[in-house]
Design a protein around this motif. Structure first.
Motif, PDB file in Angstrom:
ATOM      1  N   UNK A 111      23.798  52.216 110.852  1.00 28.56           N
ATOM      2  CA  UNK A 111      23.659  52.032 109.406  1.00 28.56           C
ATOM      3  C   UNK A 111      23.498  53.365 108.699  1.00 28.56           C
ATOM      4  N   UNK A 112      22.754  54.280 109.321  1.00 29.50           N
ATOM      5  CA  UNK A 112      22.557  55.603 108.739  1.00 29.50           C
ATOM      6  C   UNK A 112      23.875  56.359 108.638  1.00 29.50           C
ATOM      7  N   UNK A 113      24.684  56.284 109.679  1.00 29.61           N
ATOM      8  CA  UNK A 113      25.980  56.966 109.650  1.00 29.61           C
ATOM      9  C   UNK A 113      26.884  56.354 108.587  1.00 29.61           C
ATOM     10  N   UNK A 114      26.907  55.030 108.518  1.00 27.25           N
ATOM     11  CA  UNK A 114      27.738  54.344 107.531  1.00 27.25           C
ATOM     12  C   UNK A 114      27.332  54.743 106.122  1.00 27.25           C
ATOM     13  N   UNK A 115      26.026  54.756 105.871  1.00 25.56           N
ATOM     14  CA  UNK A 115      25.507  55.108 104.544  1.00 25.56           C
ATOM     15  C   UNK A 115      25.845  56.552 104.188  1.00 25.56           C
ATOM     16  N   UNK A 116      25.649  57.456 105.142  1.00 25.77           N
ATOM     17  CA  UNK A 116      25.855  58.875 104.873  1.00 25.77           C
ATOM     18  C   UNK A 116      27.327  59.182 104.637  1.00 25.77           C
ATOM     19  N   UNK A 117      28.179  58.608 105.448  1.00 21.34           N
ATOM     20  CA  UNK A 117      29.607  58.817 105.233  1.00 21.34           C
ATOM     21  C   UNK A 117      30.041  58.266 103.874  1.00 21.34           C
ATOM     22  N   UNK A 123      34.390  56.859 103.873  1.00 23.15           N
ATOM     23  CA  UNK A 123      33.818  55.671 104.518  1.00 23.15           C
ATOM     24  C   UNK A 123      34.125  55.588 106.008  1.00 23.15           C
ATOM     25  N   UNK A 124      33.162  55.041 106.749  1.00 22.91           N
ATOM     26  CA  UNK A 124      33.316  54.761 108.172  1.00 22.91           C
ATOM     27  C   UNK A 124      33.600  53.277 108.342  1.00 22.91           C
ATOM     28  N   UNK A 130      36.608  50.307 118.143  1.00 21.11           N
ATOM     29  CA  UNK A 130      35.851  51.301 118.897  1.00 21.11           C
ATOM     30  C   UNK A 130      34.345  51.192 118.634  1.00 21.11           C
ATOM     31  N   UNK A 131      33.984  50.643 117.480  1.00 22.78           N
ATOM     32  CA  UNK A 131      32.577  50.472 117.131  1.00 22.78           C
ATOM     33  C   UNK A 131      32.140  49.032 117.343  1.00 22.78           C
TER      34      UNK A 131
END
Length: 357
Positions: A111-117, A123-124, A130-131
């Motif tokens: 969630x942190x990676x998604x938010x930061x991107x 966007x991720x 793969x995820x």
């Protein structure tokens, strides 16, 4: 390598954006828009709690460090790289201590990676195979039952109150926090975020209004504002309203944060509000001192209690229609409320007998 901290980058504030080598520089904002940009940054921060931002910043740093060790780039976002990262987290190879992360931690990191991107405008795609497929496999392989904090029931709260010194400011403050936290089923951040009145402070998350029959606590939550009604207790010794009034009177607080640090060898009250960690520490210490769940080994008891014990306690003990408990906790579904119900008679409704067996 980018060590972007969540909240520091936004499409709304291009002059402050964190850029990677090779990125085209953003044109500077005209001087007359700088004040508007500052306001936009404030709104970006208001979109999530301080605890969430700290957790996301830590998770981004963890991901960035892992990518650096593997010789991978964090930008542009790569579903394959993220899939390998969460695999490393689950297998214990993401850090030198070789400790695998729990499924809950991995989901938070994702969630942190998604938010930061998203904040970078890159966007991720979490639905990428793969995820999504890797995460589904991690859940199926490593998911464990949730470790919930122990609920403190009314008799436990009364015993915990007896461990506090009524003759000190700290004791009076702690009594008010325990009673309001339990009766209102409040989160620890909601307890310490309260002000005396509306708009008292910029960082306040709500305020109280004392009435004849109880108090109204107005809270700012993830989905907007809500009101929590806390009635008066059956006796003065266990009444959250009286406990709060006593604390405010003797601490001489008429404005600003409701619950503050006690200073000057316990004789004065400072201007700073308490942190949510201090609520968790109070619940743990008072529960242990009162002998709550004394049937458990000492080491296990220490892990059982935290701020959520108050919230779970009301959900587990209030003998009223479930919809009223659901409203008090601010839950959207009854199923979520039932997750908070711990030490109660789970067999009050016996479907076996009701079916005729």
């Amino acid at each position: 390598m980018n060590n972007l901290s969540p909240g520091s980058d936004s499409l709304l504030v291009p002059s402050q954006a964190v850029r990677e080598p090779g990125d085209a520089p953003s044109p500077p904002l005209p001087a007359h828009l700088e004040q508007l940009a500052d306001r936009a940054r404030g709104y970006v921060e208001a979109a999530s709690s301080a605890n969430t931002r700290r957790a996301y910043a830590s998770d981004w740093k963890h991901f960035s460090a892992w990518c650096r060790r593997q010789g991978l780039e964090v930008l542009p976002p790569s579903a394959q790289t993220v899939g390998l990262y969460i695999t490393a987290c689950a297998s214990g190879t993401a850090t030198a201590d070789h400790q695998p992360n729990s499924v809950a931690t991995i989901e938070r990191r994702l969630s942190a990676l998604t938010w930061t991107y998203a904040q970078r405008g890159t966007p991720l795609d979490r639905a990428d195979r793969h995820i999504a497929t890797v995460l589904a496999g991690i859940r199926n392989t490593h998911a464990a039952p949730p470790r919930q904090k122990e609920a403190v029931l009314p008799e436990d709260v009364i015993a915990m109150l007896e461990t506090l010194d009524r003759g000190t400011l700290r004791g009076l403050r702690d009594r008010a926090m325990l009673l309001i936290g339990f009766a209102g089923a409040l989160r620890r951040s909601e307890i310490v975020g309260l002000d005396v009145d509306r708009d008292d402070t910029e960082d306040g998350r709500g305020w109280v209004e004392i009435l004849d029959k109880g108090m109204i606590v107005t809270l700012r939550g993830k989905t907007g504002w809500r009101e929590v009604e806390i009635g008066r207790g059956s006796s003065d010794a266990t009444c959250p309203v009286i406990a709060l009034q006593t604390w405010l009177k003797l601490a001489k607080i008429g404005h600003g944060p409701l619950f503050r640090r006690v200073i000057g060898q316990g004789k004065d009250v400072g201007p700073d509000r308490l942190t949510d960690r201090q609520v968790a520490r109070l619940v743990k210490c008072a529960a242990l001192a009162a002998g709550v769940r004394g049937d458990l080994p000492e080491g296990e008891r220490e892990e059982k209690f935290a701020g959520h014990s108050l919230r779970a306690g009301l959900a587990s003990s209030a003998e009223v229609d479930e919809r009223y408990v659901q409203k008090q906790l601010g839950h959207a579904s009854a199923e979520m409320t039932r997750r908070y119900q711990r030490r109660r008679d789970r067999f009050r409704v016996n479907l076996t007998k009701a079916a005729g067996l």
